[in-house]
Design a protein around this motif. Structure first.
Motif, short mmCIF file in Angstrom:
data_model
loop_
_atom_site.label_atom_id
_atom_site.label_comp_id
_atom_site.label_asym_id
_atom_site.label_seq_id
_atom_site.Cartn_x
_atom_site.Cartn_y
_atom_site.Cartn_z
N GLU A 242 0.81 -1.21 0.00
CA GLU A 242 0.00 0.00 0.00
C GLU A 242 0.85 1.26 0.00
O GLU A 242 0.44 2.30 -0.52
CB GLU A 242 -0.92 -0.01 1.22
N ALA A 243 2.06 1.18 0.57
CA ALA A 243 2.93 2.36 0.61
C ALA A 243 3.31 2.81 -0.79
O ALA A 243 3.58 4.00 -1.01
CB ALA A 243 4.20 2.05 1.41
N ALA A 244 3.30 1.89 -1.75
CA ALA A 244 3.63 2.27 -3.12
C ALA A 244 2.61 3.25 -3.68
O ALA A 244 2.95 4.14 -4.47
CB ALA A 244 3.71 1.03 -4.00
N ALA A 250 7.71 6.09 -6.37
CA ALA A 250 7.85 4.64 -6.45
C ALA A 250 7.75 4.17 -7.89
O ALA A 250 7.31 4.90 -8.78
CB ALA A 250 6.78 3.98 -5.59
N ASN A 251 8.15 2.94 -8.10
CA ASN A 251 8.09 2.34 -9.42
C ASN A 251 6.66 2.38 -9.96
O ASN A 251 5.72 2.01 -9.27
CB ASN A 251 8.60 0.90 -9.35
N ALA A 252 6.50 2.86 -11.20
CA ALA A 252 5.16 3.02 -11.77
C ALA A 252 4.41 1.70 -11.86
O ALA A 252 3.20 1.64 -11.63
CB ALA A 252 5.26 3.66 -13.16
N ASP A 253 5.11 0.62 -12.20
CA ASP A 253 4.46 -0.68 -12.30
C ASP A 253 3.98 -1.16 -10.93
O ASP A 253 2.90 -1.74 -10.81
CB ASP A 253 5.42 -1.71 -12.91
N GLU A 254 4.77 -0.90 -9.87
CA GLU A 254 4.38 -1.29 -8.52
C GLU A 254 3.15 -0.50 -8.07
O GLU A 254 2.23 -1.06 -7.45
CB GLU A 254 5.54 -1.09 -7.55
N ARG A 255 3.13 0.79 -8.38
CA ARG A 255 1.99 1.63 -8.00
C ARG A 255 0.72 1.17 -8.73
O ARG A 255 -0.35 1.08 -8.14
CB ARG A 255 2.26 3.09 -8.32
N ARG A 256 0.87 0.85 -10.00
CA ARG A 256 -0.28 0.40 -10.78
C ARG A 256 -0.79 -0.94 -10.25
O ARG A 256 -2.00 -1.15 -10.11
CB ARG A 256 0.11 0.27 -12.26
N ALA A 257 0.12 -1.84 -9.91
CA ALA A 257 -0.28 -3.15 -9.39
C ALA A 257 -0.99 -2.99 -8.04
O ALA A 257 -1.98 -3.68 -7.77
CB ALA A 257 0.95 -4.04 -9.25
#
Length: 334
Positions: A242-244, A250-257
């Motif tokens: 959730e911190a992403a 943060a990494n865009a892919d991690e935030r999207r996931a």
């Protein structure tokens, strides 16, 4: 004033989030009051369901909570202002608009107040004051938002007390009967002047609730939007995921996931449709109520049932804020 019956959670059919069923009419069909109530319930329920998932419970506008110390009556002398009326110590909730956890709109068209001394005395008389004792903490800054702690450290601000009773201000939806109209008497009666309630006003109740059971691992504040633990995931892993969403760097892919997971696992419904309590709901509190502020009421270091006279500290920033699209656009520089 609403009656005990209209304040009950079961008074509003929306509380159990009924399945969406629209009345169907036909020429010559006999209708009764329940048909019209079902029509209202369908439209109210669909709107509430949409608002609950699009925005979630929280503050839409206003509802700032402030502490007002008591004022003694005084007479204005020559060349001075008019007489000043006495005023008790109060927790004042300014006018505003909120969504409860079921998606129902709760509006305060004018400010409302909770009298601190009356509340404190009532709590002290209940169960020998056990509620106050259990809700009194040392180093209570552990249970405040970061902004409230920072502002309390500023010169001239109300400081965080060394020991305080922690209590939460919650806002709850209620319906108030308004107006009477002539109606046929119901039941085994023979009345020629029977009447029935003709309007229900969407109204509110304010509650100040002492918070027992808080510690360094449980602050009793509302969860952030999208807070959930995925199957097979530990609590630490959930917090890291959730911190992403909170970190633009943060990494865009991690935030999207993280956002996709929050949506995919964001639907919840109990067996009877009633809302599940959140961390902000103490035992016995209506789980549909929306949290709007936390207050620290300073008490004696050795006796939690005795006020020490210091000012009450109000934390307005631990609530969930629901800014409108215009505000979000401006905040994002659009």
């Amino acid at each position: 004033m609403s009656s005990t019956a209209t304040r009950a959670t079961t008074a509003d059919p929306i509380y159990h989030q009924p399945m969406a069923e629209r009345p169907v009419y036909a020429t010559g069909m006999l209708l009764d009051a329940q048909d019209f109530l079902d029509e209202q319930t369908y439209h109210r329920g669909r709107l509430a369901r949409a608002l609950a998932f699009v925005a979630g419970g929280g503050t839409l506008a206003g509802l700032r909570v402030v502490h007002q110390p008591s004022v003694e009556a005084s007479e204005g002398g020559p060349g001075e202002d008019d007489d000043v009326a006495a005023r008790p110590e109060e927790i004042r909730v300014e006018a505003g608009l909120a969504l409860d956890r079921l998606g129902r709109l709760i509006e305060l068209p004018r400010a409302a107040c909770l009298r601190v001394a009356r509340w404190f005395e009532a709590e002290r008389a209940r169960n020998g004051g056990d509620g106050l004792l259990q809700a009194a903490y040392t180093t209570p800054e552990r249970f405040l938002s970061a902004r409230a702690v920072a502002e309390a450290a500023m010169p001239g601000a109300v400081p965080v007390p060394a020991r305080a009773v922690v209590a939460d201000v919650l806002l709850r939806f209620v319906a108030c009967p308004r107006g009477l109209s002539p109606a046929f008497a119901a039941g085994p009666f023979d009345a020629l002047n029977a009447v029935s309630v003709s309007r229900l006003r969407d109204a509110h109740e304010l509650h100040l609730v002492p918070r027992a059971g808080l510690d360094d691992d449980f602050n009793g504040l509302p969860l952030r939007a999208g807070a959930t633990t995925l199957p097979g995931e530990t609590e630490a892993e959930a917090l890291a995921r959730e911190a992403a969403m909170d970190n633009p760097a943060a990494n865009a892919d991690e935030r999207r996931a993280a956002l996709q997971d929050a949506v995919l696992h964001g639907y919840a419904r109990s067996d009877d449709g009633a809302p599940e309590p959140g961390p902000e709901h103490a035992v016995g509190v209506d789980p549909s109520a929306v949290f709007i502020a936390r207050v620290l009421i300073p008490v004696d270091a050795s006796d939690a049932s005795v006020r020490n006279g210091d000012a009450v500290l109000v934390d307005n920033f631990a609530r969930r804020f629901l800014p409108g699209a215009g505000l979000l656009s401006r905040w994002n520089g659009l």
